[in-house]
Design a protein around this motif. Structure first.
Motif, PDB file in Angstrom:
ATOM      1  N   THR A 173     -10.198 -14.049   3.920  1.00  0.00           N
ATOM      2  CA  THR A 173      -9.019 -14.731   4.445  1.00  0.00           C
ATOM      3  C   THR A 173      -7.890 -14.699   3.412  1.00  0.00           C
ATOM      4  OG1 THR A 173     -10.390 -16.156   5.832  1.00  0.00           O
ATOM      5  CG2 THR A 173      -8.138 -16.909   5.386  1.00  0.00           C
ATOM      6  N   GLY A 174      -8.238 -14.930   2.157  1.00  0.00           N
ATOM      7  CA  GLY A 174      -7.247 -14.852   1.090  1.00  0.00           C
ATOM      8  C   GLY A 174      -6.642 -13.465   0.962  1.00  0.00           C
ATOM      9  N   LEU A 175      -7.488 -12.455   1.098  1.00  0.00           N
ATOM     10  CA  LEU A 175      -7.002 -11.073   1.040  1.00  0.00           C
ATOM     11  C   LEU A 175      -6.072 -10.776   2.215  1.00  0.00           C
ATOM     12  CD1 LEU A 175      -7.120  -8.330  -0.409  1.00  0.00           C
ATOM     13  CD2 LEU A 175      -9.109  -7.785   1.011  1.00  0.00           C
ATOM     14  N   TYR A 176      -6.421 -11.258   3.388  1.00  0.00           N
ATOM     15  CA  TYR A 176      -5.603 -11.055   4.588  1.00  0.00           C
ATOM     16  C   TYR A 176      -4.219 -11.701   4.409  1.00  0.00           C
ATOM     17  CZ  TYR A 176      -4.410 -11.264   9.616  1.00  0.00           C
ATOM     18  OH  TYR A 176      -3.804 -11.146  10.843  1.00  0.00           O
ATOM     19  N   VAL A 177      -4.202 -12.951   4.014  1.00  0.00           N
ATOM     20  CA  VAL A 177      -2.932 -13.658   3.808  1.00  0.00           C
ATOM     21  C   VAL A 177      -2.177 -13.065   2.617  1.00  0.00           C
ATOM     22  CG1 VAL A 177      -1.898 -15.898   3.245  1.00  0.00           C
ATOM     23  CG2 VAL A 177      -3.776 -15.767   4.889  1.00  0.00           C
ATOM     24  N   GLY A 178      -2.919 -12.755   1.558  1.00  0.00           N
ATOM     25  CA  GLY A 178      -2.306 -12.143   0.383  1.00  0.00           C
ATOM     26  C   GLY A 178      -1.726 -10.770   0.676  1.00  0.00           C
ATOM     27  N   GLY A 179      -2.418 -10.012   1.520  1.00  0.00           N
ATOM     28  CA  GLY A 179      -1.904  -8.703   1.916  1.00  0.00           C
ATOM     29  C   GLY A 179      -0.592  -8.821   2.669  1.00  0.00           C
ATOM     30  N   PHE A 180      -0.519  -9.814   3.551  1.00  0.00           N
ATOM     31  CA  PHE A 180       0.731 -10.070   4.268  1.00  0.00           C
ATOM     32  C   PHE A 180       1.843 -10.384   3.267  1.00  0.00           C
ATOM     33  CE2 PHE A 180       3.455 -13.550   5.861  1.00  0.00           C
ATOM     34  CZ  PHE A 180       4.212 -12.819   6.755  1.00  0.00           C
ATOM     35  N   GLY A 181       1.545 -11.269   2.327  1.00  0.00           N
ATOM     36  CA  GLY A 181       2.547 -11.636   1.323  1.00  0.00           C
ATOM     37  C   GLY A 181       2.928 -10.474   0.423  1.00  0.00           C
ATOM     38  N   ALA A 182       1.935  -9.691   0.019  1.00  0.00           N
ATOM     39  CA  ALA A 182       2.190  -8.562  -0.889  1.00  0.00           C
ATOM     40  C   ALA A 182       2.969  -7.436  -0.217  1.00  0.00           C
ATOM     41  CB  ALA A 182       0.872  -8.019  -1.425  1.00  0.00           C
ATOM     42  N   SER A 183       2.890  -7.351   1.097  1.00  0.00           N
ATOM     43  CA  SER A 183       3.594  -6.270   1.784  1.00  0.00           C
ATOM     44  C   SER A 183       5.112  -6.396   1.644  1.00  0.00           C
ATOM     45  CB  SER A 183       3.205  -6.215   3.263  1.00  0.00           C
ATOM     46  OG  SER A 183       3.693  -7.341   3.964  1.00  0.00           O
ATOM     47  N   HIS A 184       5.607  -7.605   1.470  1.00  0.00           N
ATOM     48  CA  HIS A 184       7.053  -7.798   1.368  1.00  0.00           C
ATOM     49  C   HIS A 184       7.639  -7.201   0.091  1.00  0.00           C
ATOM     50  CE1 HIS A 184       5.962 -10.523   4.611  1.00  0.00           C
ATOM     51  NE2 HIS A 184       7.199 -10.384   5.027  1.00  0.00           N
ATOM     52  N   PRO A 185       7.137  -7.565  -1.094  1.00  0.00           N
ATOM     53  CA  PRO A 185       7.691  -6.917  -2.290  1.00  0.00           C
ATOM     54  C   PRO A 185       7.334  -5.431  -2.371  1.00  0.00           C
ATOM     55  CG  PRO A 185       5.928  -8.435  -2.906  1.00  0.00           C
ATOM     56  CD  PRO A 185       6.203  -8.629  -1.450  1.00  0.00           C
ATOM     57  N   LEU A 186       6.175  -5.065  -1.858  1.00  0.00           N
ATOM     58  CA  LEU A 186       5.790  -3.657  -1.853  1.00  0.00           C
ATOM     59  C   LEU A 186       6.737  -2.837  -0.982  1.00  0.00           C
ATOM     60  CD1 LEU A 186       3.736  -1.573  -2.860  1.00  0.00           C
ATOM     61  CD2 LEU A 186       2.301  -2.162  -0.884  1.00  0.00           C
ATOM     62  N   ALA A 187       7.219  -3.438   0.116  1.00  0.00           N
ATOM     63  CA  ALA A 187       8.149  -2.742   1.009  1.00  0.00           C
ATOM     64  C   ALA A 187       9.452  -2.380   0.303  1.00  0.00           C
ATOM     65  CB  ALA A 187       8.438  -3.607   2.231  1.00  0.00           C
ATOM     66  N   LYS A 188       9.851  -3.192  -0.665  1.00  0.00           N
ATOM     67  CA  LYS A 188      11.080  -2.889  -1.409  1.00  0.00           C
ATOM     68  C   LYS A 188      10.912  -1.657  -2.284  1.00  0.00           C
ATOM     69  CE  LYS A 188      12.739  -7.587  -1.307  1.00  0.00           C
ATOM     70  NZ  LYS A 188      13.096  -8.774  -2.032  1.00  0.00           N
ATOM     71  N   LYS A 189       9.677  -1.347  -2.642  1.00  0.00           N
ATOM     72  CA  LYS A 189       9.405  -0.195  -3.501  1.00  0.00           C
ATOM     73  C   LYS A 189       9.089   1.079  -2.714  1.00  0.00           C
ATOM     74  CE  LYS A 189       7.550  -3.052  -7.197  1.00  0.00           C
ATOM     75  NZ  LYS A 189       8.408  -2.884  -8.320  1.00  0.00           N
ATOM     76  N   ILE A 190       8.320   0.940  -1.608  1.00  0.00           N
ATOM     77  CA  ILE A 190       7.875   2.146  -0.899  1.00  0.00           C
ATOM     78  C   ILE A 190       8.294   2.198   0.565  1.00  0.00           C
ATOM     79  CG2 ILE A 190       5.923   2.463  -2.457  1.00  0.00           C
ATOM     80  CD1 ILE A 190       4.064   1.426  -0.236  1.00  0.00           C
ATOM     81  N   GLY A 191       8.944   1.143   1.058  1.00  0.00           N
ATOM     82  CA  GLY A 191       9.353   1.101   2.457  1.00  0.00           C
ATOM     83  C   GLY A 191       8.426   0.217   3.274  1.00  0.00           C
ATOM     84  N   ALA A 192       8.940  -0.301   4.372  1.00  0.00           N
ATOM     85  CA  ALA A 192       8.195  -1.263   5.180  1.00  0.00           C
ATOM     86  C   ALA A 192       6.932  -0.671   5.797  1.00  0.00           C
ATOM     87  CB  ALA A 192       9.093  -1.837   6.269  1.00  0.00           C
ATOM     88  N   TRP A 193       7.089   0.443   6.502  1.00  0.00           N
ATOM     89  CA  TRP A 193       5.934   1.035   7.180  1.00  0.00           C
ATOM     90  C   TRP A 193       4.829   1.417   6.193  1.00  0.00           C
ATOM     91  CZ3 TRP A 193       3.070   1.040  11.119  1.00  0.00           C
ATOM     92  CH2 TRP A 193       2.207   2.088  11.413  1.00  0.00           C
TER      93      TRP A 193
END
Length: 107
Positions: free
Chosen positions: A66-86
């Motif tokens: 569950t932590g990984l799932y929620v953390g993945g959602f959260g991590a996708s936002h800053p990661l999107a700034k580096k590699i794109g949303a998709w």
């Protein structure tokens, strides 16, 4: 006989549910412009997966996934700034679904 036959938690493929939650939540929010709708999809899939993780594994594994799932959602936002949303959503989905498969579904 019930009109809707819901699978028992032990028979749910949580890797698929996690993928639906992360990808479907992002896509729902993006295509409708309604971020809360994406959150509903994300939360519903997360709840469904957690129900199965608890039935298949133990509370510690359920909490970790569950932590990984929620953390993945959260991590996708800053990661999107580096590699794109998709690509960001694809990466966190692959990691989270892989962990769900390895720690729960494959058992």
């Amino acid at each position: 006989m019930a009109m809707i036959d819901i699978k028992s938690p032990e028979n749910v493929s949580t890797a698929a549910v996690v993928s639906l939650g992360l990808l479907g939540g992002w896509l729902s929010a993006r295509e409708t412009g309604a971020r809360p709708l994406g959150g509903v999809v994300l939360a519903a899939a997360g709840g469904w997966a957690a129900r199965s993780w608890l039935a298949k594994t133990n509370p510690a594994t359920t909490a970790a996934l569950t932590g990984l799932y929620v953390g993945g959602f959260g991590a996708s936002h800053p990661l999107a700034k580096k590699i794109g949303a998709w690509p960001a959503v694809a990466v966190v989905t692959a990691v989270t679904a892989g962990a769900a498969y390895a720690l729960s579904d494959a058992k």
